[in-house]
Design a protein around this motif. Structure first.
Motif, mmCIF file in Angstrom:
data_model
loop_
_atom_site.group_PDB
_atom_site.id
_atom_site.type_symbol
_atom_site.label_atom_id
_atom_site.label_comp_id
_atom_site.label_asym_id
_atom_site.label_seq_id
_atom_site.Cartn_x
_atom_site.Cartn_y
_atom_site.Cartn_z
ATOM 1 N N UNK A 24 -5.801 10.845 13.152
ATOM 2 C CA UNK A 24 -4.854 11.420 12.213
ATOM 3 C C UNK A 24 -4.901 10.640 10.905
ATOM 4 N N UNK A 25 -4.842 11.347 9.812
ATOM 5 C CA UNK A 25 -4.919 10.693 8.512
ATOM 6 C C UNK A 25 -3.536 10.267 8.046
ATOM 7 N N UNK A 26 -3.442 9.012 7.656
ATOM 8 C CA UNK A 26 -2.199 8.464 7.135
ATOM 9 C C UNK A 26 -2.403 8.052 5.689
ATOM 10 N N UNK A 27 -1.528 8.487 4.817
ATOM 11 C CA UNK A 27 -1.561 8.084 3.418
ATOM 12 C C UNK A 27 -0.366 7.188 3.157
ATOM 13 N N UNK A 28 -0.624 5.962 2.752
ATOM 14 C CA UNK A 28 0.438 4.986 2.541
ATOM 15 C C UNK A 28 0.202 4.256 1.231
ATOM 16 N N UNK A 29 0.750 3.065 1.139
ATOM 17 C CA UNK A 29 0.533 2.236 -0.045
ATOM 18 C C UNK A 29 0.262 0.804 0.377
ATOM 19 N N UNK A 30 -0.631 0.158 -0.390
ATOM 20 C CA UNK A 30 -0.923 -1.257 -0.215
ATOM 21 C C UNK A 30 -1.091 -1.881 -1.602
#
Length: 433
Positions: A24-30
């Motif tokens: 599953x693709x997860x889009x987050x922030x780093x």
């Protein structure tokens, strides 16, 4: 692009049934610095980013206590693929620990980095000795010596663009029908890889001093100490004191130069009276060898005694692996290079036979290549490729960046690190490493 189906805090969840392994693709922030550290470390260890993040989240969720907070200021978009269900577990754990998903992901990545330190640079047991040679002048031995050495010395904790193709020369020939032509026209893959991080000594063995001057250093004075004097048994001091650093952040303190002196024009005359003259270069460089992983010698356009000394220096020593040291021959895609190549290899073969030496050929570099020059260039490249031993290990285009770097007296890989010539030099360095 799969449809975005949910948003949570600053993180959105995306599912893609077509993704490999039903992930599953997860889009987050780093934060940018952490994302870069992750990119470099996974490249160093040869694993995928998604595998590192998966393991980091698994370990983070298993911790008994929340780790120290990570500075996430300036965090920007970051996406990866996770196994089904892992993100839900991560969200639950983050909620229990009362931290944001962005902070939790940063902690997970930091935890993985801590558990997977950067590998140490693999240094040869004995220094490798590469003699860059061709008795024909003007083929670009100096440029290849400098470029290959610079590529070997680049920071192992940073990523640099490298041309990736096991059959570059063959693919280049197929591309010669393109409208633009030239080495930079070929659609070859470019991959960001860690630098090799080796300690490199560039030896300017040419009395013309081109390597010395191109790297913004003055030739050694005629009335002072020099490599020539050490080879002739007339040292004026320690050879180590003549070595100078090539100062640039990308090389750290790993790249050094032994400047030339115009007195090298007299070297053959001086060597004529030296006992065991073929070993003169080896005797001179022996005191500094342990300081370096690789020593590249920019040879003069000569077939005299100095070339004998260089070839002897590049021989395979006892217990040294085949192909570790040896001769790297620089040619051009034109007929006169072929004639000079024949003379050079004859000299090396004679030395092999006379002294019972193992002198390995590390390969042929076709320099200054430009398909727009037509049949002479393309047919000559094809002829070089037909040689199987030594094989073609690099094709470097005739482009403006190298000439500009020489004009401003900067290393090519510092002046134009993303140029086609630079990515080709890195590929060459890996081919002969």
């Amino acid at each position: 692009m799969p449809e975005r189906i949910a948003f949570v805090s600053k993180v959105s969840f995306m599912a893609s049934p077509a993704s490999a392994g039903d992930r599953e693709k997860v889009v987050s922030k780093l934060p940018g610095w952490l994302r870069q550290d992750l990119k470099v470390r996974t490249a160093q260890l040869g694993i995928e980013i998604q595998a590192a993040v998966t393991q980091g989240i698994t370990d983070w969720c298993s911790l008994a206590a929340t780790p120290t907070a990570v500075d996430t200021s300036g965090a920007d978009s970051f996406s990866t693929w996770l196994p089904p269900g892992q993100w839900d577990t991560f969200k639950t754990t983050a909620a229990d620990r009362k931290i944001s998903l962005t902070q939790g992901l940063a902690q997970a990545v930091q935890l993985w980095l801590q558990k997977n330190p950067a590998p140490t640079v693999q240094r040869p047991e004995n220094p490798r000795r590469i003699i860059v040679c061709n008795q024909k002048g003007g083929v670009g031995k100096t440029a290849i010596t400098a470029g290959a050495g610079e590529a070997m010395a680049e920071d192992a904790n940073a990523l640099h663009p490298v041309r990736i193709s096991k059959h570059f020369a063959a693919a280049l020939l197929k591309n010669n029908d393109s409208e633009s032509g030239g080495a930079d026209a070929a659609p070859f893959a470019i991959e960001d890889l860690p630098g090799l991080g080796l300690r490199v000594l560039l030896v300017d063995f040419d009395p013309q001093c081109h390597l010395t001057q191109q790297l913004d250093h003055a030739p050694l004075p005629m009335d002072g100490d020099s490599l020539t004097k050490h080879m002739a048994g007339e040292p004026g001091g320690k050879l180590r004191d003549l070595i100078v650093p090539i100062e640039d952040d990308r090389f750290g303190d790993r790249l050094h130069l032994l400047p030339s002196c115009n007195d090298a024009f007299l070297l053959d005359v001086k060597l004529a009276g030296v006992r065991a003259r073929e070993a003169a270069l080896e005797r001179a460089l022996a005191p500094v060898e342990s300081d370096f992983d690789v020593i590249l010698v920019d040879c003069p356009p000569s077939l005299g005694l100095s070339m004998d000394a260089a070839a002897y220096y590049g021989r395979r020593r006892e217990n040294e692996p085949a192909g570790s040291s040896g001769a790297l021959i620089v040619v051009q895609a034109e007929d006169s290079s072929a004639d000079a190549y024949a003379l050079l290899t004859t000299q090396i073969e004679d030395l092999r036979a006379d002294l019972s030496l193992d002198i390995d050929y590390l390969g042929i570099v076709v320099n200054h290549y430009d398909a727009r020059r037509g049949y002479i260039a393309t047919s000559s490249l094809a002829a070089w490729m037909d040689i199987r031993d030594p094989r073609v290990v690099g094709v470097i285009g005739d482009l403006k960046e190298q000439k500009e770097a020489v004009r401003v007296k900067q290393p090519l890989l510092a002046y134009a690190p993303k140029s086609d010539q630079a990515v080709g030099m890195r590929a060459l360095a890996r081919e002969i490493s």
